[in-house]
Design an enzyme around this catalytic site. Structure first.
Site, PDB file in Angstrom:
ATOM      1  N   PRO A   2       1.796  -4.862  -0.899  1.00 22.25           N
ATOM      2  CA  PRO A   2       2.044  -3.674  -0.070  1.00 22.25           C
ATOM      3  C   PRO A   2       3.235  -2.856  -0.573  1.00 22.25           C
ATOM      4  CG  PRO A   2       2.617  -5.694   1.111  1.00 22.25           C
ATOM      5  CD  PRO A   2       1.942  -6.104  -0.150  1.00 22.25           C
ATOM      6  N   GLU A   3       3.058  -1.536  -0.589  1.00 21.87           N
ATOM      7  CA  GLU A   3       4.123  -0.622  -0.978  1.00 21.87           C
ATOM      8  C   GLU A   3       4.466   0.253   0.220  1.00 21.87           C
ATOM      9  OE1 GLU A   3       3.224   1.280  -4.767  1.00 21.87           O
ATOM     10  OE2 GLU A   3       1.944  -0.395  -5.352  1.00 21.87           O
TER      11      GLU A   3
END
Ligand SMILES: [Zn+2]
Length: 278
Positions: A2-3
Protein backbone atom coordinates in the site's frame (compact mmCIF):
# COMPACT_ATOMS: atom_id res chain seq x y z
CA UNK A 1 2.38 -2.80 -1.00
CA UNK A 2 0.00 0.00 0.00
CA UNK A 3 1.12 3.53 -0.89
CA UNK A 4 -0.32 6.96 -0.14
CA UNK A 5 -3.67 6.56 -1.99
CA UNK A 6 -4.35 3.11 -0.51
CA UNK A 7 -3.50 4.21 3.06
CA UNK A 8 -5.50 7.41 2.56
CA UNK A 9 -8.51 5.31 1.48
CA UNK A 10 -8.25 3.06 4.55
CA UNK A 11 -7.89 6.07 6.89
CA UNK A 12 -10.90 7.79 5.31
CA UNK A 13 -13.06 4.66 5.56
CA UNK A 14 -12.14 4.17 9.24
CA UNK A 15 -12.72 7.84 10.01
CA UNK A 16 -16.00 8.35 8.15
CA UNK A 17 -17.35 4.81 7.85
CA UNK A 18 -18.70 3.17 4.65
CA UNK A 19 -21.86 1.28 3.74
CA UNK A 20 -20.13 -1.85 5.13
CA UNK A 21 -18.42 -0.49 8.24
CA UNK A 22 -19.21 2.14 10.90
CA UNK A 23 -16.94 5.12 11.63
CA UNK A 24 -14.44 4.57 14.46
CA UNK A 25 -14.00 8.13 15.72
CA UNK A 26 -15.52 9.13 19.06
CA UNK A 27 -15.37 5.57 20.42
CA UNK A 28 -13.51 4.42 23.50
CA UNK A 29 -11.11 1.49 23.35
CA UNK A 30 -12.44 -1.14 25.75
CA UNK A 31 -10.01 -4.01 25.34
CA UNK A 32 -6.74 -4.74 23.49
CA UNK A 33 -5.59 -8.24 22.56
CA UNK A 34 -2.10 -8.49 21.12
CA UNK A 35 -1.94 -11.85 19.32
CA UNK A 36 1.59 -11.60 17.93
CA UNK A 37 3.96 -9.59 20.13
CA UNK A 38 6.47 -8.61 17.46
CA UNK A 39 3.81 -6.66 15.58
CA UNK A 40 4.26 -4.07 18.33
CA UNK A 41 7.25 -1.72 17.81
CA UNK A 42 6.65 0.11 21.09
CA UNK A 43 5.92 0.17 24.01
CA UNK A 44 6.48 -3.26 25.59
CA UNK A 45 3.60 -5.76 25.27
CA UNK A 46 3.09 -5.54 29.05
CA UNK A 47 2.65 -1.78 28.93
CA UNK A 48 0.57 -1.68 25.73
CA UNK A 49 -2.92 -2.84 26.69
CA UNK A 50 -3.20 -1.13 30.10
CA UNK A 51 -2.08 2.17 28.58
CA UNK A 52 -4.38 1.90 25.51
CA UNK A 53 -7.60 0.79 27.17
CA UNK A 54 -9.92 3.65 28.14
CA UNK A 55 -8.58 6.09 25.56
CA UNK A 56 -10.94 7.79 23.10
CA UNK A 57 -10.36 7.75 19.32
CA UNK A 58 -10.38 11.46 18.46
CA UNK A 59 -9.24 11.50 14.83
CA UNK A 60 -7.92 9.03 12.25
CA UNK A 61 -5.60 10.13 9.48
CA UNK A 62 -2.57 9.42 7.34
CA UNK A 63 0.98 10.78 7.18
CA UNK A 64 3.16 9.28 4.43
CA UNK A 65 2.30 5.58 4.41
CA UNK A 66 1.48 5.60 8.15
CA UNK A 67 -2.05 5.46 9.53
CA UNK A 68 -2.52 7.34 12.77
CA UNK A 69 -5.19 7.30 15.44
CA UNK A 70 -5.02 10.38 17.63
CA UNK A 71 -6.27 9.23 21.03
CA UNK A 72 -7.15 11.19 24.15
CA UNK A 73 -3.60 10.80 25.53
CA UNK A 74 -1.45 8.97 22.95
CA UNK A 75 -1.03 8.25 19.26
CA UNK A 76 -1.65 4.77 17.87
CA UNK A 77 0.25 4.31 14.59
CA UNK A 78 0.17 1.55 12.00
CA UNK A 79 2.51 0.85 9.10
CA UNK A 80 0.95 -1.80 6.84
CA UNK A 81 4.19 -2.61 4.96
CA UNK A 82 3.69 -5.60 2.60
CA UNK A 83 0.38 -7.14 3.61
CA UNK A 84 -1.09 -5.35 6.64
CA UNK A 85 -4.79 -4.50 6.67
CA UNK A 86 -7.24 -2.97 9.13
CA UNK A 87 -10.65 -4.60 9.35
CA UNK A 88 -13.79 -3.74 11.29
CA UNK A 89 -15.81 -6.68 12.65
CA UNK A 90 -18.62 -7.23 15.16
CA UNK A 91 -17.47 -7.21 18.80
CA UNK A 92 -15.81 -10.38 20.15
CA UNK A 93 -15.48 -12.05 16.74
CA UNK A 94 -13.02 -14.95 17.11
CA UNK A 95 -9.60 -14.11 15.63
CA UNK A 96 -8.61 -15.41 12.21
CA UNK A 97 -5.23 -16.97 11.49
CA UNK A 98 -3.30 -13.83 10.49
CA UNK A 99 -4.85 -11.41 13.00
CA UNK A 100 -2.03 -9.74 14.99
CA UNK A 101 -3.92 -7.22 17.13
CA UNK A 102 -7.61 -6.97 18.04
CA UNK A 103 -9.11 -3.88 19.71
CA UNK A 104 -12.63 -4.05 21.12
CA UNK A 105 -14.33 -0.68 20.73
CA UNK A 106 -17.33 1.04 22.22
CA UNK A 107 -20.47 0.32 20.14
CA UNK A 108 -20.03 -3.46 19.76
CA UNK A 109 -17.33 -3.44 17.11
CA UNK A 110 -13.72 -4.51 16.93
CA UNK A 111 -10.78 -3.20 14.92
CA UNK A 112 -8.46 -5.94 13.67
CA UNK A 113 -4.90 -5.58 12.41
CA UNK A 114 -4.43 -8.53 10.07
CA UNK A 115 -1.01 -9.12 8.49
CA UNK A 116 -0.18 -12.32 6.61
CA UNK A 117 3.51 -11.60 6.08
CA UNK A 118 4.17 -10.03 9.50
CA UNK A 119 6.15 -7.00 8.25
CA UNK A 120 3.54 -4.50 9.51
CA UNK A 121 4.17 -2.60 12.73
CA UNK A 122 2.15 -0.84 15.46
CA UNK A 123 3.31 1.96 17.77
CA UNK A 124 1.68 3.57 20.80
CA UNK A 125 3.53 6.81 21.59
CA UNK A 126 2.87 10.09 23.37
CA UNK A 127 5.11 12.06 20.99
CA UNK A 128 4.15 11.38 17.35
CA UNK A 129 7.35 12.84 15.89
CA UNK A 130 9.33 9.98 17.42
CA UNK A 131 7.86 7.84 14.62
CA UNK A 132 6.93 10.37 11.93
CA UNK A 133 9.60 13.03 12.51
CA UNK A 134 11.95 11.94 9.72
CA UNK A 135 9.32 11.93 6.97
CA UNK A 136 9.67 14.38 4.10
CA UNK A 137 6.84 16.71 3.06
CA UNK A 138 3.43 15.48 1.95
CA UNK A 139 3.29 15.64 -1.87
CA UNK A 140 -0.31 16.89 -1.86
CA UNK A 141 0.42 19.64 0.68
CA UNK A 142 0.00 22.95 -1.13
CA UNK A 143 2.74 24.35 1.07
CA UNK A 144 5.17 22.35 -1.05
CA UNK A 145 5.71 24.81 -3.92
CA UNK A 146 7.52 24.05 -7.22
CA UNK A 147 10.44 26.40 -6.41
CA UNK A 148 11.19 24.54 -3.17
CA UNK A 149 10.80 21.18 -4.88
CA UNK A 150 13.29 22.27 -7.58
CA UNK A 151 15.76 23.42 -4.91
CA UNK A 152 15.47 20.14 -3.02
CA UNK A 153 16.01 18.11 -6.22
CA UNK A 154 19.19 20.11 -6.82
CA UNK A 155 20.47 19.88 -3.24
CA UNK A 156 20.35 16.07 -3.38
CA UNK A 157 22.21 14.52 -6.31
CA UNK A 158 20.41 11.23 -6.76
CA UNK A 159 18.64 9.30 -9.50
CA UNK A 160 14.95 10.15 -9.61
CA UNK A 161 13.49 6.71 -8.95
CA UNK A 162 15.35 5.90 -5.71
CA UNK A 163 15.05 9.51 -4.56
CA UNK A 164 11.27 9.56 -4.94
CA UNK A 165 11.01 6.24 -3.07
CA UNK A 166 12.98 7.76 -0.17
CA UNK A 167 10.40 8.66 2.48
CA UNK A 168 12.67 11.34 3.96
CA UNK A 169 12.62 13.21 0.62
CA UNK A 170 8.88 12.95 -0.02
CA UNK A 171 6.41 10.93 2.06
CA UNK A 172 3.97 8.37 0.70
CA UNK A 173 5.25 7.30 -2.72
CA UNK A 174 6.11 3.69 -3.58
CA UNK A 175 6.93 1.73 -6.71
CA UNK A 176 3.57 2.13 -8.45
CA UNK A 177 3.04 5.85 -8.11
CA UNK A 178 6.70 6.76 -8.79
CA UNK A 179 6.65 4.88 -12.12
CA UNK A 180 3.32 6.45 -13.07
CA UNK A 181 4.41 9.97 -12.09
CA UNK A 182 7.73 9.77 -13.97
CA UNK A 183 5.87 8.65 -17.10
CA UNK A 184 3.40 11.51 -16.82
CA UNK A 185 6.28 13.96 -16.29
CA UNK A 186 8.23 12.42 -19.22
CA UNK A 187 11.35 11.86 -17.12
CA UNK A 188 13.69 8.87 -17.17
CA UNK A 189 13.83 7.01 -13.83
CA UNK A 190 17.66 7.18 -13.76
CA UNK A 191 17.96 10.91 -14.47
CA UNK A 192 20.06 12.66 -11.80
CA UNK A 193 17.78 14.92 -9.76
CA UNK A 194 20.16 17.89 -10.03
CA UNK A 195 19.95 17.91 -13.87
CA UNK A 196 16.23 18.80 -13.99
CA UNK A 197 15.23 22.22 -15.28
CA UNK A 198 12.71 24.30 -13.33
CA UNK A 199 10.07 23.33 -15.91
CA UNK A 200 10.87 19.63 -15.53
CA UNK A 201 10.76 19.86 -11.72
CA UNK A 202 7.38 21.58 -11.88
CA UNK A 203 6.14 18.90 -14.31
CA UNK A 204 7.36 16.17 -11.96
CA UNK A 205 5.54 17.66 -8.97
CA UNK A 206 2.40 18.01 -11.12
CA UNK A 207 2.73 14.40 -12.31
CA UNK A 208 3.09 13.13 -8.74
CA UNK A 209 0.01 15.05 -7.65
CA UNK A 210 -2.08 13.94 -10.63
CA UNK A 211 -1.37 10.21 -10.13
CA UNK A 212 -1.91 10.41 -6.36
CA UNK A 213 -5.19 12.29 -6.74
CA UNK A 214 -6.40 9.85 -9.38
CA UNK A 215 -5.37 6.95 -7.13
CA UNK A 216 -7.32 8.43 -4.20
CA UNK A 217 -10.33 9.08 -6.45
CA UNK A 218 -10.29 5.39 -7.46
CA UNK A 219 -9.85 4.22 -3.82
CA UNK A 220 -6.29 3.06 -4.54
CA UNK A 221 -5.00 0.11 -6.52
CA UNK A 222 -5.63 -3.55 -5.69
CA UNK A 223 -2.45 -5.26 -6.78
CA UNK A 224 0.13 -7.69 -5.28
CA UNK A 225 -1.51 -7.03 -1.96
CA UNK A 226 -4.61 -8.07 -0.05
CA UNK A 227 -6.15 -4.60 -0.41
CA UNK A 228 -9.84 -4.64 -1.30
CA UNK A 229 -11.83 -2.15 -3.25
CA UNK A 230 -9.75 0.18 -5.39
CA UNK A 231 -9.51 -0.12 -9.17
CA UNK A 232 -6.64 2.23 -10.09
CA UNK A 233 -4.73 -0.82 -11.40
CA UNK A 234 -7.04 -0.70 -14.45
CA UNK A 235 -5.73 2.75 -15.34
CA UNK A 236 -1.95 2.26 -15.05
CA UNK A 237 0.04 3.89 -17.84
CA UNK A 238 3.30 1.94 -17.35
CA UNK A 239 3.35 0.02 -14.04
CA UNK A 240 3.46 -3.75 -14.76
CA UNK A 241 2.66 -3.05 -18.43
CA UNK A 242 6.01 -4.27 -19.83
CA UNK A 243 5.73 -4.89 -23.60
CA UNK A 244 2.38 -3.12 -23.89
CA UNK A 245 1.96 0.18 -25.78
CA UNK A 246 2.55 3.53 -24.08
CA UNK A 247 -0.82 5.34 -23.92
CA UNK A 248 0.89 8.50 -25.18
CA UNK A 249 2.94 7.29 -28.17
CA UNK A 250 2.43 3.54 -28.64
CA UNK A 251 6.09 2.62 -27.97
CA UNK A 252 6.35 -0.62 -25.97
CA UNK A 253 6.83 -0.13 -22.23
CA UNK A 254 10.27 -1.24 -20.99
CA UNK A 255 11.25 -2.66 -17.60
CA UNK A 256 14.59 -2.22 -15.84
CA UNK A 257 15.75 -2.90 -12.31
CA UNK A 258 16.62 0.14 -10.22
CA UNK A 259 17.92 -0.77 -6.77
CA UNK A 260 16.15 -4.18 -6.96
CA UNK A 261 12.85 -2.53 -7.83
CA UNK A 262 11.11 -3.34 -11.11
CA UNK A 263 10.83 -0.01 -12.94
CA UNK A 264 8.52 0.58 -15.89
CA UNK A 265 8.86 3.42 -18.39
CA UNK A 266 8.37 4.46 -22.03
CA UNK A 267 11.76 4.66 -23.83
CA UNK A 268 10.34 7.23 -26.26
CA UNK A 269 8.50 9.58 -23.87
CA UNK A 270 11.11 9.21 -21.11
CA UNK A 271 14.48 9.34 -22.89
CA UNK A 272 17.60 8.63 -20.85
CA UNK A 273 19.60 11.35 -19.18
CA UNK A 274 18.60 14.36 -21.24
CA UNK A 275 20.30 17.38 -19.75
CA UNK A 276 18.16 20.49 -19.78
CA UNK A 277 15.43 20.85 -22.38
CA UNK A 278 11.73 21.16 -21.79
ZN1 LIG B 1 5.48 6.93 -24.83
Amino acid sequence: MPELPEVETIARNLRLGTTEQPALVSRHILEANLLWERTLAEPSPAEFAPRLVGQLVETIGRRGKFLYFQLSRDWLLFHLRMSGDLLVRPAHTLPESHDRLVLELEGDIQLVFNDTRKFGRVWLVDEVDRVLGNLGPEPLDEGLIPDDFYTRLHTIHRQLKPLLLDQTFLAGLGNIYVDEALNLAKLHPLSPSNTLTEAQAARLLDGIRIVLQEGILRNGASIDWVYRGGDFQNYFRVYQRTGKPCPECGTLIARILVGQRGTHFCPHCQPALILGGG
